[in-house]
Motif scaffolding. Structure first.
Motif, mmCIF file in Angstrom:
data_model
loop_
_atom_site.group_PDB
_atom_site.id
_atom_site.type_symbol
_atom_site.label_atom_id
_atom_site.label_comp_id
_atom_site.label_asym_id
_atom_site.label_seq_id
_atom_site.Cartn_x
_atom_site.Cartn_y
_atom_site.Cartn_z
ATOM 1 N N GLU A 81 0.830 -1.207 0.000
ATOM 2 C CA GLU A 81 0.000 0.000 0.000
ATOM 3 C C GLU A 81 0.868 1.262 0.000
ATOM 4 N N GLN A 82 1.869 1.280 0.860
ATOM 5 C CA GLN A 82 2.757 2.439 0.914
ATOM 6 C C GLN A 82 3.589 2.553 -0.364
ATOM 7 N N TYR A 83 4.020 1.421 -0.891
ATOM 8 C CA TYR A 83 4.843 1.417 -2.096
ATOM 9 C C TYR A 83 4.063 1.990 -3.278
ATOM 10 N N LEU A 84 2.818 1.506 -3.470
ATOM 11 C CA LEU A 84 2.017 1.964 -4.598
ATOM 12 C C LEU A 84 1.442 3.352 -4.361
ATOM 13 N N GLY A 85 1.407 3.767 -3.102
ATOM 14 C CA GLY A 85 0.926 5.119 -2.807
ATOM 15 C C GLY A 85 1.914 6.189 -3.213
ATOM 16 N N ASN A 86 3.148 5.794 -3.430
ATOM 17 C CA ASN A 86 4.161 6.739 -3.887
ATOM 18 C C ASN A 86 4.024 6.903 -5.404
ATOM 19 N N PRO A 87 3.698 8.119 -5.878
ATOM 20 C CA PRO A 87 3.477 8.321 -7.318
ATOM 21 C C PRO A 87 4.698 7.978 -8.174
ATOM 22 N N LEU A 88 5.899 8.107 -7.619
ATOM 23 C CA LEU A 88 7.092 7.751 -8.383
ATOM 24 C C LEU A 88 7.144 6.255 -8.653
ATOM 25 N N HIS A 89 6.748 5.473 -7.631
ATOM 26 C CA HIS A 89 6.716 4.033 -7.809
ATOM 27 C C HIS A 89 5.638 3.630 -8.816
ATOM 28 N N HIS A 95 5.466 2.689 -16.536
ATOM 29 C CA HIS A 95 6.457 2.828 -17.607
ATOM 30 C C HIS A 95 7.123 1.486 -17.911
ATOM 31 N N HIS A 96 7.439 0.769 -16.870
ATOM 32 C CA HIS A 96 8.070 -0.547 -17.030
ATOM 33 C C HIS A 96 7.172 -1.495 -17.823
ATOM 34 N N MET A 97 5.874 -1.535 -17.483
ATOM 35 C CA MET A 97 4.953 -2.450 -18.154
ATOM 36 C C MET A 97 4.738 -2.063 -19.611
ATOM 37 N N HIS A 98 4.769 -0.774 -19.908
ATOM 38 C CA HIS A 98 4.513 -0.308 -21.270
ATOM 39 C C HIS A 98 5.719 -0.478 -22.190
ATOM 40 N N PHE A 99 6.905 -0.296 -21.659
ATOM 41 C CA PHE A 99 8.076 -0.244 -22.530
ATOM 42 C C PHE A 99 9.046 -1.417 -22.345
#
Length: 223
Positions: A81-89, A95-99
């Motif tokens: 929850e904390q990890y995904l709450g960070n907009p940078l993460h 970006h990783h999934m798209h490229f």
């Protein structure tokens, strides 16, 4: 796997060298022609080594990337929850999934060893067929001559000579060569059996069935 494959090919080259010395006096094929085969064998082996190097580099790159992704997975799992709450993460994941995966798919789709394959194709016509047929014609009668063939030839050699004898309507010789083939199979090391499986060689169970068939034919002929 690669080590066992390379070792197997080296042993093939050594067996050819032994064969040249053992049959230098035969007149149906030229020792110099067989020497040329050894040269071609070395060139083919060199291409196989180069191809293995290409594979290792690609596998090494993939393993490093997988290790990096595992680290990121562990970071996310510790507090998702904390990890995904960070907009940078979140952005990094999107970006990783798209490229990244598109690029990896393209990398995996790229053909490997095109240069080595081209060189091997160019070398293949240099392998003469006449010497091959003549050698089988000479060696088919080795069991009747008392040659200790079981410890000399590989199961591949013995099987090929067994099939050749069968085609020549000599089931008696085919039975002896098949017996040598089965004996050779039983003496293979685990790495050699892995190599045989990789090259889609006839399985031991198939050779056993063929041997039983040939024995039956010999029995019926003797009746």
């Amino acid at each position: 796997m690669w080590l066992s494959l390379r070792l197997g090919l080296v042993l093939v080259a050594l067996s050819i060298t032994f064969w040249v010395k053992a049959n230098a006096e035969r007149g149906s094929y030229s020792p110099s022609g067989i020497e040329e085969l050894i040269t071609v064998e070395k060139k083919l082996l060199a291409q196989m080594v180069d191809y293995g190097s290409v594979l290792r580099k690609k596998i090494s790159l993939m393993r490093r990337y997988i290790a990096l992704m595992r680290v990121k997975e562990m970071e996310a799992e510790s507090d998702r929850e904390q990890y995904l709450g960070n907009p940078l993460h979140s952005y990094s994941l999107i970006h990783h999934m798209h490229f990244d995966w598109t690029n990896w798919r393209r990398l995996i789709e790229q053909p490997l060893g095109t240069e080595q394959i081209s060189k091997m194709r160019a070398l293949m016509p240099q392998i003469p067929k006449t010497e091959y047929w003549n050698a089988k014609q000479d060696l088919i009668h080795a069991p009747l001559a008392g040659v200790q063939f079981e410890s000399t030839y590989s199961p591949l050699d013995s099987l090929e000579l067994a099939l050749f004898a069968f085609d020549k309507d000599r089931p008696d010789l085919a039975e002896k060569w098949l017996s040598a083939t089965l004996s050779g199979y039983q003496q293979l090391s685990p790495s050699e059996k892995e190599l045989y499986e990789l090259l889609n060689v006839v399985k031991e169970s198939q050779v056993t069935k063929l041997s039983e068939l040939v024995k039956t034919l010999n029995t019926n002929q003797s009746i």
